[in-house]
Design a protein around this motif. Structure first.
Motif, mmCIF file in Angstrom:
data_model
loop_
_atom_site.group_PDB
_atom_site.id
_atom_site.type_symbol
_atom_site.label_atom_id
_atom_site.label_comp_id
_atom_site.label_asym_id
_atom_site.label_seq_id
_atom_site.Cartn_x
_atom_site.Cartn_y
_atom_site.Cartn_z
ATOM 1 N N ALA A 189 10.953 -2.018 -19.206
ATOM 2 C CA ALA A 189 10.270 -1.131 -18.269
ATOM 3 C C ALA A 189 9.280 -1.906 -17.404
ATOM 4 C CB ALA A 189 9.528 -0.042 -19.045
ATOM 5 N N TYR A 190 9.002 -1.350 -16.226
ATOM 6 C CA TYR A 190 7.979 -1.926 -15.353
ATOM 7 C C TYR A 190 7.285 -0.820 -14.581
ATOM 8 C CZ TYR A 190 11.024 -1.662 -11.145
ATOM 9 O OH TYR A 190 11.800 -1.258 -10.087
ATOM 10 N N CYS A 191 6.113 -1.136 -14.017
ATOM 11 C CA CYS A 191 5.332 -0.099 -13.326
ATOM 12 C C CYS A 191 4.773 -0.611 -12.002
ATOM 13 C CB CYS A 191 4.226 0.445 -14.226
ATOM 14 S SG CYS A 191 3.038 -0.800 -14.744
ATOM 15 N N GLU A 192 5.569 -1.259 -11.234
ATOM 16 C CA GLU A 192 5.191 -1.751 -9.902
ATOM 17 C C GLU A 192 5.068 -0.578 -8.934
ATOM 18 O OE1 GLU A 192 4.027 -4.022 -6.965
ATOM 19 O OE2 GLU A 192 4.478 -4.885 -8.921
ATOM 20 N N MET A 193 4.054 -0.595 -8.071
ATOM 21 C CA MET A 193 3.904 0.488 -7.101
ATOM 22 C C MET A 193 3.992 -0.011 -5.655
ATOM 23 S SD MET A 193 3.882 3.244 -8.752
ATOM 24 C CE MET A 193 3.403 4.461 -7.550
ATOM 25 N N GLY A 194 4.669 -1.120 -5.430
ATOM 26 C CA GLY A 194 4.836 -1.663 -4.084
ATOM 27 C C GLY A 194 6.192 -1.319 -3.509
ATOM 28 N N TYR B 40 23.000 6.744 -14.863
ATOM 29 C CA TYR B 40 22.429 7.664 -15.844
ATOM 30 C C TYR B 40 21.918 6.846 -17.017
ATOM 31 C CZ TYR B 40 21.580 11.123 -19.333
ATOM 32 O OH TYR B 40 20.957 11.885 -20.298
ATOM 33 N N ILE B 41 20.638 7.044 -17.372
ATOM 34 C CA ILE B 41 19.996 6.321 -18.455
ATOM 35 C C ILE B 41 19.490 7.337 -19.479
ATOM 36 C CG2 ILE B 41 18.124 4.721 -19.026
ATOM 37 C CD1 ILE B 41 18.286 4.193 -15.804
ATOM 38 N N PRO B 42 20.026 7.305 -20.703
ATOM 39 C CA PRO B 42 19.555 8.245 -21.727
ATOM 40 C C PRO B 42 18.051 8.098 -21.963
ATOM 41 C CG PRO B 42 21.527 7.085 -22.464
ATOM 42 C CD PRO B 42 21.085 6.427 -21.190
ATOM 43 N N GLY B 43 17.363 9.219 -22.032
ATOM 44 C CA GLY B 43 15.925 9.210 -22.243
ATOM 45 C C GLY B 43 15.114 9.050 -20.965
ATOM 46 N N TYR B 44 15.803 8.835 -19.833
ATOM 47 C CA TYR B 44 15.136 8.665 -18.539
ATOM 48 C C TYR B 44 15.743 9.577 -17.492
ATOM 49 C CZ TYR B 44 13.129 6.116 -14.523
ATOM 50 O OH TYR B 44 12.461 5.763 -13.376
ATOM 51 N N GLY B 45 17.055 9.715 -17.512
ATOM 52 C CA GLY B 45 17.762 10.558 -16.547
ATOM 53 C C GLY B 45 18.488 9.729 -15.509
ATOM 54 N N TYR B 46 18.771 10.350 -14.366
ATOM 55 C CA TYR B 46 19.470 9.664 -13.283
ATOM 56 C C TYR B 46 18.482 8.847 -12.467
ATOM 57 C CZ TYR B 46 23.655 12.347 -14.227
ATOM 58 O OH TYR B 46 24.764 12.883 -14.825
ATOM 59 N N ALA B 47 18.902 7.657 -12.077
ATOM 60 C CA ALA B 47 18.073 6.770 -11.263
ATOM 61 C C ALA B 47 18.971 6.050 -10.262
ATOM 62 C CB ALA B 47 17.356 5.757 -12.147
ATOM 63 N N PHE C 220 8.529 2.989 -14.108
ATOM 64 C CA PHE C 220 7.622 4.062 -14.507
ATOM 65 C C PHE C 220 6.391 4.026 -13.617
ATOM 66 C CE2 PHE C 220 10.177 3.531 -18.278
ATOM 67 C CZ PHE C 220 10.402 4.838 -18.678
ATOM 68 N N LYS C 221 5.752 5.163 -13.473
ATOM 69 C CA LYS C 221 4.578 5.276 -12.601
ATOM 70 C C LYS C 221 3.358 4.570 -13.196
ATOM 71 C CE LYS C 221 1.769 8.686 -10.177
ATOM 72 N NZ LYS C 221 1.514 10.097 -9.971
ATOM 73 N N THR C 222 3.234 4.618 -14.524
ATOM 74 C CA THR C 222 2.050 4.030 -15.153
ATOM 75 C C THR C 222 2.430 2.955 -16.171
ATOM 76 O OG1 THR C 222 1.963 5.589 -17.012
ATOM 77 C CG2 THR C 222 0.837 6.244 -14.960
ATOM 78 N N ARG C 223 1.480 2.084 -16.424
ATOM 79 C CA ARG C 223 1.673 1.021 -17.413
ATOM 80 C C ARG C 223 1.860 1.622 -18.812
ATOM 81 N NH1 ARG C 223 -1.477 -2.522 -20.686
ATOM 82 N NH2 ARG C 223 -0.608 -4.638 -20.654
ATOM 83 N N LYS C 224 1.106 2.679 -19.102
ATOM 84 C CA LYS C 224 1.195 3.354 -20.402
ATOM 85 C C LYS C 224 2.613 3.869 -20.662
ATOM 86 C CE LYS C 224 -0.963 7.035 -23.101
ATOM 87 N NZ LYS C 224 -1.982 8.083 -23.117
ATOM 88 N N GLN C 225 3.233 4.487 -19.633
ATOM 89 C CA GLN C 225 4.602 4.980 -19.766
ATOM 90 C C GLN C 225 5.574 3.817 -19.989
ATOM 91 O OE1 GLN C 225 4.626 6.968 -15.945
ATOM 92 N NE2 GLN C 225 4.782 8.976 -16.930
ATOM 93 N N LYS D 198 5.272 2.520 -23.515
ATOM 94 C CA LYS D 198 5.886 3.483 -24.440
ATOM 95 C C LYS D 198 7.412 3.324 -24.454
ATOM 96 C CE LYS D 198 6.097 8.381 -25.524
ATOM 97 N NZ LYS D 198 5.712 9.737 -25.115
ATOM 98 N N TRP D 199 8.014 3.059 -23.289
ATOM 99 C CA TRP D 199 9.468 2.853 -23.213
ATOM 100 C C TRP D 199 9.858 1.597 -23.983
ATOM 101 C CZ3 TRP D 199 13.797 5.306 -21.422
ATOM 102 C CH2 TRP D 199 14.946 4.539 -21.281
ATOM 103 N N GLY D 200 9.103 0.521 -23.777
ATOM 104 C CA GLY D 200 9.370 -0.727 -24.490
ATOM 105 C C GLY D 200 10.654 -1.406 -24.041
ATOM 106 N N ARG D 201 11.377 -1.921 -25.012
ATOM 107 C CA ARG D 201 12.658 -2.585 -24.756
ATOM 108 C C ARG D 201 13.670 -2.008 -25.739
ATOM 109 N NH1 ARG D 201 13.916 -8.669 -23.794
ATOM 110 N NH2 ARG D 201 11.847 -8.456 -22.906
ATOM 111 N N LYS D 202 14.838 -1.690 -25.240
ATOM 112 C CA LYS D 202 15.868 -1.118 -26.106
ATOM 113 C C LYS D 202 17.252 -1.382 -25.554
ATOM 114 C CE LYS D 202 13.745 2.944 -25.125
ATOM 115 N NZ LYS D 202 13.381 4.326 -25.282
#
Length: 120
Positions: A38-43, A74-81, A99-104, A107-111
């Motif tokens: 996961a990543y949370c870049e906003m640029g 389609y990504i399980p646990g996230y939806g369509y992207a 993800f919008k935030t670093r916290k999110q 939480k997703w981590g790596r899987k």
């Protein structure tokens, strides 16, 4: 004359139906197992998409040799992207989920997950 008109009408009908049946076959998803981080870049993404203007957008970063940019996924646990970004460390069957935030993102981590890719 009536027979020719009828034949032409049937030909036009057949031609109009063919593209939709090809589109259905083309939209069949490709399934694959990937390592998802996961990543949370906003640029801006590699495709120029602006996360600041669209903070709720669901997007992923991909290796474009594996998943073409612009593909719907389609990504399980996230939806369509949409595959909108790339990254220096994203090689092969690895995706980064935005993800919008670093916290999110933490939480997703790596899987390892099974995704469905719909080519654009």
């Amino acid at each position: 004359m009536k027979k020719i008109t009828l034949i032409l009408a049937v030909i036009v009908l057949l031609i109009s139906v063919l593209p939709s049946s090809f589109a259905t076959a083309k939209s069949k998803p490709k399934k694959m197992t990937v390592s998802a981080t996961a990543y949370c870049e906003m640029g801006r993404t590699a495709t120029g998409y602006n996360y600041k203007k669209h903070p709720k957008a669901k997007a992923i970063a991909v290796d474009p040799r594996v998943i073409p940019l612009g593909s719907k996924v389609y990504i399980p646990g996230y939806g369509y992207a949409i595959a909108r970004d790339t990254g220096g460390r994203i090689k092969g069957k690895i995706i980064d989920v935005h993800f919008k935030t670093r916290k999110q993102a933490i939480k997703w981590g790596r899987k390892k997950i099974k995704i469905r890719v719909y080519r654009h």
